[in-house]
Structures are given as structure tokens and as C-alpha cells.
Scaffold this motif. Sequence first.
Motif, PDB file in Angstrom:
ATOM      1  N   SER A  77      -7.747-108.058 136.005  1.00 34.56           N
ATOM      2  CA  SER A  77      -7.367-109.349 136.587  1.00 34.56           C
ATOM      3  C   SER A  77      -6.239-109.978 135.789  1.00 34.56           C
ATOM      4  O   SER A  77      -6.028-109.649 134.624  1.00 34.56           O
ATOM      5  CB  SER A  77      -8.567-110.304 136.625  1.00 34.56           C
ATOM      6  N   GLU A  78      -5.543-110.879 136.452  1.00 36.04           N
ATOM      7  CA  GLU A  78      -4.517-111.689 135.811  1.00 36.04           C
ATOM      8  C   GLU A  78      -4.778-113.132 136.199  1.00 36.04           C
ATOM      9  O   GLU A  78      -5.093-113.427 137.341  1.00 36.04           O
ATOM     10  CB  GLU A  78      -3.121-111.256 136.239  1.00 36.04           C
ATOM     11  N   GLY A  79      -4.666-114.013 135.228  1.00 34.01           N
ATOM     12  CA  GLY A  79      -4.987-115.411 135.484  1.00 34.01           C
ATOM     13  C   GLY A  79      -3.875-116.336 135.066  1.00 34.01           C
ATOM     14  O   GLY A  79      -2.700-116.021 135.209  1.00 34.01           O
ATOM     15  N   GLY A  80      -4.280-117.448 134.491  1.00 33.89           N
ATOM     16  CA  GLY A  80      -3.338-118.465 134.071  1.00 33.89           C
ATOM     17  C   GLY A  80      -3.285-118.576 132.563  1.00 33.89           C
ATOM     18  O   GLY A  80      -3.541-117.614 131.841  1.00 33.89           O
ATOM     19  N   LEU A  81      -2.983-119.764 132.089  1.00 32.41           N
ATOM     20  CA  LEU A  81      -2.826-119.989 130.657  1.00 32.41           C
ATOM     21  C   LEU A  81      -4.131-119.918 129.885  1.00 32.41           C
ATOM     22  O   LEU A  81      -4.154-119.525 128.724  1.00 32.41           O
ATOM     23  CB  LEU A  81      -2.188-121.358 130.411  1.00 32.41           C
ATOM     24  N   ARG A  82      -5.237-120.327 130.508  1.00 34.81           N
ATOM     25  CA  ARG A  82      -6.487-120.461 129.759  1.00 34.81           C
ATOM     26  C   ARG A  82      -7.617-119.563 130.227  1.00 34.81           C
ATOM     27  O   ARG A  82      -8.668-119.536 129.591  1.00 34.81           O
ATOM     28  CB  ARG A  82      -6.950-121.911 129.810  1.00 34.81           C
ATOM     29  N   GLU A  83      -7.435-118.855 131.342  1.00 35.93           N
ATOM     30  CA  GLU A  83      -8.548-118.033 131.816  1.00 35.93           C
ATOM     31  C   GLU A  83      -8.084-116.985 132.818  1.00 35.93           C
ATOM     32  O   GLU A  83      -7.020-117.101 133.414  1.00 35.93           O
ATOM     33  CB  GLU A  83      -9.631-118.894 132.472  1.00 35.93           C
ATOM     34  N   ASN A 113      -5.244-117.412 119.430  1.00 36.63           N
ATOM     35  CA  ASN A 113      -6.539-117.514 118.771  1.00 36.63           C
ATOM     36  C   ASN A 113      -7.423-116.350 119.239  1.00 36.63           C
ATOM     37  O   ASN A 113      -7.688-116.220 120.428  1.00 36.63           O
ATOM     38  CB  ASN A 113      -7.193-118.859 119.124  1.00 36.63           C
ATOM     39  N   THR A 114      -7.885-115.534 118.327  1.00 39.24           N
ATOM     40  CA  THR A 114      -8.699-114.377 118.711  1.00 39.24           C
ATOM     41  C   THR A 114     -10.180-114.705 118.880  1.00 39.24           C
ATOM     42  O   THR A 114     -10.942-113.864 119.359  1.00 39.24           O
ATOM     43  CB  THR A 114      -8.571-113.251 117.667  1.00 39.24           C
ATOM     44  N   ARG A 115     -10.598-115.900 118.488  1.00 39.52           N
ATOM     45  CA  ARG A 115     -12.022-116.255 118.570  1.00 39.52           C
ATOM     46  C   ARG A 115     -12.477-116.296 120.029  1.00 39.52           C
ATOM     47  O   ARG A 115     -11.885-116.990 120.854  1.00 39.52           O
ATOM     48  CB  ARG A 115     -12.266-117.607 117.915  1.00 39.52           C
ATOM     49  N   PRO A 116     -13.540-115.564 120.393  1.00 44.30           N
ATOM     50  CA  PRO A 116     -14.015-115.568 121.776  1.00 44.30           C
ATOM     51  C   PRO A 116     -14.647-116.908 122.151  1.00 44.30           C
ATOM     52  O   PRO A 116     -15.225-117.600 121.308  1.00 44.30           O
ATOM     53  CB  PRO A 116     -15.049-114.447 121.822  1.00 44.30           C
ATOM     54  N   SER A 117     -14.542-117.229 123.429  1.00 43.42           N
ATOM     55  CA  SER A 117     -15.136-118.461 123.947  1.00 43.42           C
ATOM     56  C   SER A 117     -16.570-118.196 124.389  1.00 43.42           C
ATOM     57  O   SER A 117     -17.022-117.047 124.467  1.00 43.42           O
ATOM     58  CB  SER A 117     -14.322-118.957 125.140  1.00 43.42           C
ATOM     59  N   ALA A 118     -17.273-119.259 124.745  1.00 46.95           N
ATOM     60  CA  ALA A 118     -18.631-119.116 125.285  1.00 46.95           C
ATOM     61  C   ALA A 118     -18.586-118.342 126.599  1.00 46.95           C
ATOM     62  O   ALA A 118     -19.487-117.540 126.886  1.00 46.95           O
ATOM     63  CB  ALA A 118     -19.265-120.493 125.487  1.00 46.95           C
ATOM     64  N   ILE A 142     -12.759-106.573 123.450  1.00 49.22           N
ATOM     65  CA  ILE A 142     -11.746-106.934 122.464  1.00 49.22           C
ATOM     66  C   ILE A 142     -10.907-108.090 122.989  1.00 49.22           C
ATOM     67  O   ILE A 142     -10.434-108.055 124.122  1.00 49.22           O
ATOM     68  CB  ILE A 142     -10.858-105.721 122.132  1.00 49.22           C
ATOM     69  N   VAL A 143     -10.746-109.105 122.153  1.00 49.24           N
ATOM     70  CA  VAL A 143      -9.841-110.220 122.451  1.00 49.24           C
ATOM     71  C   VAL A 143      -8.528-109.906 121.741  1.00 49.24           C
ATOM     72  O   VAL A 143      -8.503-109.731 120.524  1.00 49.24           O
ATOM     73  CB  VAL A 143     -10.415-111.568 121.975  1.00 49.24           C
ATOM     74  N   VAL A 144      -7.454-109.841 122.518  1.00 52.64           N
ATOM     75  CA  VAL A 144      -6.169-109.350 122.029  1.00 52.64           C
ATOM     76  C   VAL A 144      -5.154-110.481 121.915  1.00 52.64           C
ATOM     77  O   VAL A 144      -5.086-111.356 122.776  1.00 52.64           O
ATOM     78  CB  VAL A 144      -5.625-108.295 123.024  1.00 52.64           C
ATOM     79  N   THR A 145      -4.361-110.443 120.851  1.00 53.52           N
ATOM     80  CA  THR A 145      -3.139-111.238 120.757  1.00 53.52           C
ATOM     81  C   THR A 145      -2.031-110.264 120.348  1.00 53.52           C
ATOM     82  O   THR A 145      -2.297-109.079 120.128  1.00 53.52           O
ATOM     83  CB  THR A 145      -3.242-112.387 119.729  1.00 53.52           C
ATOM     84  N   GLY A 146      -0.831-110.749 120.246  1.00 54.21           N
ATOM     85  CA  GLY A 146       0.287-109.876 119.912  1.00 54.21           C
ATOM     86  C   GLY A 146       0.214-109.277 118.519  1.00 54.21           C
ATOM     87  O   GLY A 146       0.819-108.240 118.258  1.00 54.21           O
TER      88      GLY A 146
END
Length: 158
Positions: A77-83, A113-118, A142-146
Motif C-alpha cells: 500500500s501507499e498512503g500519505g504523510l502519517r499512515e 522516527n523509527t519508533r513504531p506506533s500503537a 521493520i520500520v524503515v527510514t533512509g
Amino acid sequence: MAIKTKAAHDLLKAIKVSEVEMVYKSKSSEKPRLTSSADIYKALLDVWDMGQIEYRESAKLVLLNSAMRCLGVITISEGGLRETSVDVRMVMQAALLANASVLCLAHNHPSGNTRPSADDDRLTERLKKACDVLGITLVDHIVVTGNAYYSYNDEGRL
């Protein structure tokens, strides 16, 4: 039950069932082995659009066989800025069609921020349950950033 009218008979003839064709062509030994979160992260960076990683949240699925050889990486999926919305049924469909034994879900956080959300935690739990039902191993989320990542597996959360 007998078909009583010509119209009903014609309607049944018009309904077609889609056929799924499965073709396996590549040799397993040619596929890279991804045996750690670091291996998976490197593979993800190779396929992630780096121009989008800090712009739009998206989810990808790494499909692996039982020998941890990568069958492929697909965008879920592809979303927006926050989800981004991840439908667990779509994840499982992809796994079954690819004949995957092992999965790793990954998504990016444009914030860096790599910290996962609830919500990330709840999704991981739902996906783990679905995998358990089908006998598929969820090896990681895995939560990915650059330039960094967070691994549920490395943190003992799977």
C-alpha cells in the motif's frame, strides 16, 4: 436444481471464472538469502524509491521461502504523510500466491522516527495471527527510514 428459463441458462454461461496461473522459473540458489533484519533492510533500500521515503508512507512485503531466499518484494500500500492502510487479507493473498513460507512486513516513517506506533503494534499482532493460522512465519516487521530501521524481531516483540 434445474435451470428453468433460457435467460437463466444464458446468464450462467456468461459468468466466467478467472484462472490463476502459477509459474516458477528461477532457481532457488540464485535468490539472495536474507537471514537478518540488516539483510532485509539492505534489500528494502535497494527497491525503495528513496525520493519517496521521507515524503509518503508505504508498506512493502518481503516474501521468502523456507530457506530464507527472497522470492520478491511487493508494495502492499501507499498512503500519505502519517499512515498507510495495510489489509491483512491482501498480505496473505500475496504470500499464498508467491508460495512464501516466511514474510517480513516493512513500512517507512516519513518523519524519520523509527519508533513504531500503537497502530503498528496492532497491525503486527493481526498479521502474526493470520500467519499462524496459515502456517506461515512472520519473521519480522521493520520500520524503515533512509538511514535507520526498527526491527520487531530484534527487539523481541514477535
